[in-house]
Motif scaffolding. Sequence first.
Motif, PDB file in Angstrom:
ATOM      1  N   UNK A 214     -42.131  24.879  52.814  1.00  0.00           N
ATOM      2  CA  UNK A 214     -41.434  23.643  52.489  1.00  0.00           C
ATOM      3  C   UNK A 214     -42.435  22.666  51.907  1.00  0.00           C
ATOM      4  N   UNK A 215     -41.999  21.878  50.930  1.00  0.00           N
ATOM      5  CA  UNK A 215     -42.856  20.814  50.412  1.00  0.00           C
ATOM      6  C   UNK A 215     -42.351  19.502  50.996  1.00  0.00           C
ATOM      7  N   UNK A 216     -43.271  18.770  51.633  1.00  0.00           N
ATOM      8  CA  UNK A 216     -42.934  17.521  52.287  1.00  0.00           C
ATOM      9  C   UNK A 216     -43.912  16.456  51.807  1.00  0.00           C
ATOM     10  N   UNK A 217     -43.471  15.650  50.839  1.00  0.00           N
ATOM     11  CA  UNK A 217     -44.355  14.663  50.245  1.00  0.00           C
ATOM     12  C   UNK A 217     -45.473  15.338  49.485  1.00  0.00           C
ATOM     13  N   UNK A 218     -46.701  15.044  49.849  1.00  0.00           N
ATOM     14  CA  UNK A 218     -47.865  15.641  49.177  1.00  0.00           C
ATOM     15  C   UNK A 218     -48.466  16.781  50.007  1.00  0.00           C
ATOM     16  N   UNK A 219     -47.620  17.404  50.829  1.00  0.00           N
ATOM     17  CA  UNK A 219     -48.086  18.467  51.721  1.00  0.00           C
ATOM     18  C   UNK A 219     -47.160  19.670  51.637  1.00  0.00           C
ATOM     19  N   UNK A 220     -47.747  20.854  51.644  1.00  0.00           N
ATOM     20  CA  UNK A 220     -46.984  22.087  51.785  1.00  0.00           C
ATOM     21  C   UNK A 220     -47.040  22.515  53.247  1.00  0.00           C
ATOM     22  N   UNK A 221     -45.886  22.677  53.855  1.00  0.00           N
ATOM     23  CA  UNK A 221     -45.826  23.197  55.212  1.00  0.00           C
ATOM     24  C   UNK A 221     -45.538  24.688  55.132  1.00  0.00           C
ATOM     25  N   UNK A 222     -46.420  25.468  55.729  1.00  0.00           N
ATOM     26  CA  UNK A 222     -46.352  26.924  55.633  1.00  0.00           C
ATOM     27  C   UNK A 222     -45.995  27.496  57.001  1.00  0.00           C
ATOM     28  N   UNK A 223     -45.075  28.459  56.992  1.00  0.00           N
ATOM     29  CA  UNK A 223     -44.660  29.141  58.214  1.00  0.00           C
ATOM     30  C   UNK A 223     -44.994  30.621  58.045  1.00  0.00           C
ATOM     31  N   UNK A 224     -46.101  31.043  58.614  1.00  0.00           N
ATOM     32  CA  UNK A 224     -46.588  32.392  58.392  1.00  0.00           C
ATOM     33  C   UNK A 224     -46.227  33.338  59.517  1.00  0.00           C
ATOM     34  N   UNK A 225     -45.976  34.583  59.157  1.00  0.00           N
ATOM     35  CA  UNK A 225     -45.842  35.642  60.148  1.00  0.00           C
ATOM     36  C   UNK A 225     -47.238  36.029  60.613  1.00  0.00           C
ATOM     37  N   UNK A 226     -47.441  36.031  61.909  1.00  0.00           N
ATOM     38  CA  UNK A 226     -48.768  36.234  62.472  1.00  0.00           C
ATOM     39  C   UNK A 226     -48.757  37.375  63.470  1.00  0.00           C
ATOM     40  N   UNK A 227     -49.803  38.181  63.443  1.00  0.00           N
ATOM     41  CA  UNK A 227     -50.012  39.179  64.488  1.00  0.00           C
ATOM     42  C   UNK A 227     -51.404  38.945  65.082  1.00  0.00           C
ATOM     43  N   UNK A 228     -51.523  39.215  66.379  1.00  0.00           N
ATOM     44  CA  UNK A 228     -52.810  39.022  67.048  1.00  0.00           C
ATOM     45  C   UNK A 228     -53.589  40.321  67.167  1.00  0.00           C
ATOM     46  N   UNK A 229     -52.926  41.434  66.862  1.00  0.00           N
ATOM     47  CA  UNK A 229     -53.612  42.717  66.941  1.00  0.00           C
ATOM     48  C   UNK A 229     -52.640  43.837  66.647  1.00  0.00           C
ATOM     49  N   UNK A 230     -53.181  45.034  66.470  1.00  0.00           N
ATOM     50  CA  UNK A 230     -52.372  46.194  66.127  1.00  0.00           C
ATOM     51  C   UNK A 230     -52.408  47.184  67.292  1.00  0.00           C
ATOM     52  N   UNK A 231     -51.685  46.820  68.359  1.00  0.00           N
ATOM     53  CA  UNK A 231     -51.726  47.608  69.584  1.00  0.00           C
ATOM     54  C   UNK A 231     -50.602  48.629  69.658  1.00  0.00           C
ATOM     55  N   UNK A 232     -49.554  48.426  68.880  1.00  0.00           N
ATOM     56  CA  UNK A 232     -48.390  49.292  68.922  1.00  0.00           C
ATOM     57  C   UNK A 232     -47.715  49.234  67.557  1.00  0.00           C
ATOM     58  N   UNK A 233     -46.773  50.126  67.338  1.00  0.00           N
ATOM     59  CA  UNK A 233     -46.017  50.079  66.093  1.00  0.00           C
ATOM     60  C   UNK A 233     -44.535  50.112  66.406  1.00  0.00           C
ATOM     61  N   UNK A 234     -43.718  49.140  65.927  1.00  0.00           N
ATOM     62  CA  UNK A 234     -44.229  48.030  65.132  1.00  0.00           C
ATOM     63  C   UNK A 234     -44.976  47.022  66.001  1.00  0.00           C
ATOM     64  N   UNK A 235     -45.956  46.397  65.438  1.00  0.00           N
ATOM     65  CA  UNK A 235     -46.713  45.394  66.174  1.00  0.00           C
ATOM     66  C   UNK A 235     -45.874  44.128  66.294  1.00  0.00           C
ATOM     67  N   UNK A 236     -46.085  43.395  67.349  1.00  0.00           N
ATOM     68  CA  UNK A 236     -45.282  42.214  67.633  1.00  0.00           C
ATOM     69  C   UNK A 236     -45.811  41.003  66.866  1.00  0.00           C
ATOM     70  N   UNK A 237     -44.902  40.336  66.156  1.00  0.00           N
ATOM     71  CA  UNK A 237     -45.266  39.182  65.342  1.00  0.00           C
ATOM     72  C   UNK A 237     -44.713  37.897  65.940  1.00  0.00           C
ATOM     73  N   UNK A 238     -45.297  36.775  65.528  1.00  0.00           N
ATOM     74  CA  UNK A 238     -44.814  35.441  65.865  1.00  0.00           C
ATOM     75  C   UNK A 238     -44.946  34.579  64.615  1.00  0.00           C
ATOM     76  N   UNK A 239     -44.577  33.302  64.711  1.00  0.00           N
ATOM     77  CA  UNK A 239     -44.627  32.399  63.555  1.00  0.00           C
ATOM     78  C   UNK A 239     -45.598  31.270  63.842  1.00  0.00           C
ATOM     79  N   UNK A 240     -46.506  31.048  62.909  1.00  0.00           N
ATOM     80  CA  UNK A 240     -47.474  29.955  62.996  1.00  0.00           C
ATOM     81  C   UNK A 240     -47.201  28.963  61.869  1.00  0.00           C
TER      82      UNK A 240
END
Length: 340
Positions: A48-74
Amino acid sequence: MLIYDIPEVKRENKTTDIVKRTGVLSANNIYLTNYPGGPAAIFNPGLLIEGDTLTVYGRMVTGYYMHPYSSAIVEFKIPVDDLDEVSRKRYEGKLIIIPDTEYDMWGVEDPRATIVNGEKVLVYCGLTKRYYTEDLFRNLPVAAVYRNGIWKKIGAFKVRGAKVVGDKDAFLAEMNGLKMFQRPTIRENGTTKDLCVISEVPEGIFETSEPGEIETYNGIVPIDKEKFEYKIGWGTPPLKVGKDEYLLILHAADMDAVYKAFAVLMNGNGKITAVTPHYIMEPQEIYEKYGDRPHVVFPTGIARLDDEIIIAYGAADSFIGIGKIDFSEIMSILDSNRVY
């Protein structure tokens, strides 16, 4: 029942790449303020663009311990002035959505960000509690709205009356009313097919007290893959570019499973009015060709900044790429291949 309203469009199996890469973000560019560990990878972002800033919502993983690996949003923010040098910067990130309901307990993937009724909304692919144990409804679109300083999950979306194996590449958008763009894999007569669908949603979906199941209905299929493609899917949410015209970028996997991108114009009723006659982006940079899933460009975020279109995309399921497209150039290409 789905209605097929697919125009005759001309697309060739070739690429004229018009995306200027301005930077790439790896896990090393993000540090988390509310989680003791750091990301192992970050990719497939909403924007999203908010004024003079881009707000980014990324899919994040903390490690590859299993498949599929569990993701969250940062979530993290990029000043517009940083666009040409994001690769050299570090940004403060905050974990905002994690797997914690029956609709996303095995992972939270590929968020798309839009504004609905003046509120920020994220729709992501939730890996449901059925993911490992059942054949249907293994992953579903889940929506969350930002209210009172927190993200509130409202529920998971199902196509009414359909046997859905999984559903992803989804977002909510206001186009002649609120619509759900989704890409269900539907089982019918012993076969399965991936479909790009635009559906209606019930009124009052944001007023639920607890996350529940929400049926989409009156679905329209406005576009389909070409014979040289394995599948296509929704990429970025719609960007309004005219009185009743919206720009969207979709992804396509070719028969070699290389992910590329093309663009369409659409009116407020979801009817395709133009399509690029070729792909406008394909893997070129080393970070697009090599990663956890090689040979992938996966646009998921879009914004307009003056005469440029800013896109945020996943690169090889490992990085976030930032690119620019000249607005006049892409509109000229689309105008050359109009359906209506």
